[in-house]
Design a protein around this motif. Structure first.
Motif, PDB file in Angstrom:
ATOM      1  N   UNK A   1     -34.345 104.839  43.786  1.00 27.30           N
ATOM      2  CA  UNK A   1     -34.272 104.798  45.704  1.00 27.30           C
ATOM      3  C   UNK A   1     -33.408 103.450  46.180  1.00 27.30           C
ATOM      4  N   UNK A   2     -32.583 103.010  47.076  1.00 22.91           N
ATOM      5  CA  UNK A   2     -31.796 101.795  47.229  1.00 22.91           C
ATOM      6  C   UNK A   2     -32.154 101.641  48.629  1.00 22.91           C
ATOM      7  N   UNK A   3     -32.858 100.610  49.641  1.00 18.56           N
ATOM      8  CA  UNK A   3     -33.336  99.990  50.288  1.00 18.56           C
ATOM      9  C   UNK A   3     -33.137  98.234  51.042  1.00 18.56           C
ATOM     10  N   UNK A   4     -32.790  98.183  51.135  1.00 24.99           N
ATOM     11  CA  UNK A   4     -32.901  97.253  51.874  1.00 24.99           C
ATOM     12  C   UNK A   4     -33.308  96.742  53.439  1.00 24.99           C
ATOM     13  N   UNK A   5     -34.566  95.756  53.403  1.00 22.48           N
ATOM     14  CA  UNK A   5     -34.844  95.206  54.187  1.00 22.48           C
ATOM     15  C   UNK A   5     -34.742  94.547  54.602  1.00 22.48           C
ATOM     16  N   UNK A   6     -34.481  94.749  56.559  1.00 24.56           N
ATOM     17  CA  UNK A   6     -33.637  93.176  57.260  1.00 24.56           C
ATOM     18  C   UNK A   6     -35.243  92.815  57.964  1.00 24.56           C
ATOM     19  N   UNK A   7     -33.990  91.706  58.213  1.00 26.33           N
ATOM     20  CA  UNK A   7     -35.736  90.529  58.515  1.00 26.33           C
ATOM     21  C   UNK A   7     -36.292  91.135  59.801  1.00 26.33           C
ATOM     22  N   UNK A   8     -35.814  92.303  61.182  1.00 23.86           N
ATOM     23  CA  UNK A   8     -35.790  92.732  61.993  1.00 23.86           C
ATOM     24  C   UNK A   8     -37.208  93.647  61.665  1.00 23.86           C
ATOM     25  N   UNK A   9     -37.109  94.340  60.454  1.00 22.70           N
ATOM     26  CA  UNK A   9     -38.240  95.298  60.098  1.00 22.70           C
ATOM     27  C   UNK A   9     -36.915  95.830  60.209  1.00 22.70           C
ATOM     28  N   UNK A  10     -36.443  96.712  60.767  1.00 30.05           N
ATOM     29  CA  UNK A  10     -35.418  98.094  60.678  1.00 30.05           C
ATOM     30  C   UNK A  10     -34.926  98.240  59.059  1.00 30.05           C
ATOM     31  N   UNK A  11     -35.268  99.187  58.417  1.00 30.36           N
ATOM     32  CA  UNK A  11     -34.792  99.496  56.881  1.00 30.36           C
ATOM     33  C   UNK A  11     -32.573  99.557  57.688  1.00 30.36           C
TER      34      UNK A  11
ATOM     35  N   UNK B   1     -42.460 110.933  62.155  1.00 29.42           N
ATOM     36  CA  UNK B   1     -42.711 109.080  62.726  1.00 29.42           C
ATOM     37  C   UNK B   1     -41.691 107.987  62.250  1.00 29.42           C
ATOM     38  N   UNK B   2     -40.720 108.442  61.809  1.00 26.64           N
ATOM     39  CA  UNK B   2     -39.754 107.558  61.250  1.00 26.64           C
ATOM     40  C   UNK B   2     -38.142 107.819  62.163  1.00 26.64           C
ATOM     41  N   UNK B   3     -38.277 108.079  63.080  1.00 26.11           N
ATOM     42  CA  UNK B   3     -37.548 108.583  63.511  1.00 26.11           C
ATOM     43  C   UNK B   3     -36.908 107.312  64.630  1.00 26.11           C
ATOM     44  N   UNK B   4     -35.780 106.733  64.432  1.00 25.14           N
ATOM     45  CA  UNK B   4     -34.575 107.888  63.518  1.00 25.14           C
ATOM     46  C   UNK B   4     -34.383 107.109  61.993  1.00 25.14           C
ATOM     47  N   UNK B   5     -34.142 107.821  61.438  1.00 24.23           N
ATOM     48  CA  UNK B   5     -33.530 107.937  60.510  1.00 24.23           C
ATOM     49  C   UNK B   5     -32.556 108.713  59.277  1.00 24.23           C
ATOM     50  N   UNK B   6     -32.213 108.868  58.851  1.00 22.78           N
ATOM     51  CA  UNK B   6     -31.234 109.568  57.852  1.00 22.78           C
ATOM     52  C   UNK B   6     -31.725 109.301  55.817  1.00 22.78           C
ATOM     53  N   UNK B   7     -31.870 110.612  55.596  1.00 22.70           N
ATOM     54  CA  UNK B   7     -31.810 110.252  53.841  1.00 22.70           C
ATOM     55  C   UNK B   7     -30.313 110.221  53.411  1.00 22.70           C
ATOM     56  N   UNK B   8     -29.880 109.755  51.815  1.00 20.45           N
ATOM     57  CA  UNK B   8     -28.887 110.297  51.738  1.00 20.45           C
ATOM     58  C   UNK B   8     -29.277 110.575  49.720  1.00 20.45           C
ATOM     59  N   UNK B   9     -29.133 111.716  50.137  1.00 19.40           N
ATOM     60  CA  UNK B   9     -29.260 112.322  48.754  1.00 19.40           C
ATOM     61  C   UNK B   9     -28.481 112.341  47.341  1.00 19.40           C
ATOM     62  N   UNK B  10     -28.077 111.919  46.689  1.00 14.83           N
ATOM     63  CA  UNK B  10     -26.740 112.607  45.621  1.00 14.83           C
ATOM     64  C   UNK B  10     -28.244 112.459  44.411  1.00 14.83           C
TER      65      UNK B  10
ATOM     66  N   UNK C   1     -41.019  99.211  61.495  1.00 12.69           N
ATOM     67  CA  UNK C   1     -41.262  98.470  59.222  1.00 12.69           C
ATOM     68  C   UNK C   1     -42.202  99.238  58.592  1.00 12.69           C
ATOM     69  N   UNK C   2     -43.068  98.839  59.394  1.00 13.81           N
ATOM     70  CA  UNK C   2     -44.453 100.211  58.671  1.00 13.81           C
ATOM     71  C   UNK C   2     -43.966 102.118  58.319  1.00 13.81           C
ATOM     72  N   UNK C   3     -43.716 102.831  59.660  1.00 14.34           N
ATOM     73  CA  UNK C   3     -42.799 103.473  59.436  1.00 14.34           C
ATOM     74  C   UNK C   3     -41.613 103.946  58.716  1.00 14.34           C
ATOM     75  N   UNK C   4     -41.049 102.255  58.289  1.00 11.12           N
ATOM     76  CA  UNK C   4     -39.687 102.783  57.052  1.00 11.12           C
ATOM     77  C   UNK C   4     -40.349 102.949  56.211  1.00 11.12           C
TER      78      UNK C   4
ATOM     79  N   UNK D   1     -39.634 109.027  50.070  1.00 12.30           N
ATOM     80  CA  UNK D   1     -39.065 109.813  49.135  1.00 12.30           C
ATOM     81  C   UNK D   1     -38.601 109.122  47.658  1.00 12.30           C
ATOM     82  N   UNK D   2     -38.985 108.723  47.399  1.00 11.54           N
ATOM     83  CA  UNK D   2     -39.508 107.886  45.686  1.00 11.54           C
ATOM     84  C   UNK D   2     -40.282 108.768  45.499  1.00 11.54           C
TER      85      UNK D   2
END
Length: 126
Positions: A10-20, A69-78, A98-101, A108-109
């Motif tokens: 799982x690769x996720x980067x957390x931005x300072x605004x709280x969005x992922x 709860x985490x809309x809008x979001x997309x997961x990319x799985x390969x 951020x909490x929803x993300x 996903x994990x």
């Protein structure tokens, strides 16, 4: 400033605004990803329990429904392979709070861990 976290494919980067923001998701927003992928030749678009699923070769994109709860979001799985080992790699672009993300990332994990365990069990049977 962004902080990259990698765990169980799982690769996720957390931005300072709280969005992922996900490294490897090549779109600037969930809406841009949905629009571009729907227009891409050769993809398959389907719906499952409110989710929009787009299959592009061996990559599956799962877009949250509006009531998620985490809309809008997309997961990319390969599905990937390395030296005879196969595993699922997930990248997430989440524009909710951020909490929803964080919760979506954890969901996903857990799914990835279960999928990776099932893949390894299947390979050991052969």
């Amino acid at each position: 400033m962004h902080r990259l976290v990698r765990a169980a494919g799982l690769a996720v980067s957390f931005g300072s605004a709280g969005a992922v923001l996900a490294q490897g998701v090549e779109y600037p927003s969930v809406a841009a990803a949905l629009t571009a992928l729907k227009a891409k030749p050769g993809v398959t678009v389907s719906a499952n329990d409110g989710w929009t699923i787009i299959t592009d070769g061996n990559v599956n994109w799962s877009f949250t429904p509006a009531n998620h709860y985490a809309h809008p979001a997309v997961g990319r799985r390969e599905l990937k392979g390395d030296q005879g080992r196969f595993f699922v790699e997930t990248r997430i672009l989440c524009q909710a709070q951020k909490a929803a993300c964080d919760r979506l990332r954890d969901d996903y994990a857990l799914l990835d861990r279960r999928m990776n365990e099932a893949i390894q069990r299947d390979l050991q049977k052969k």
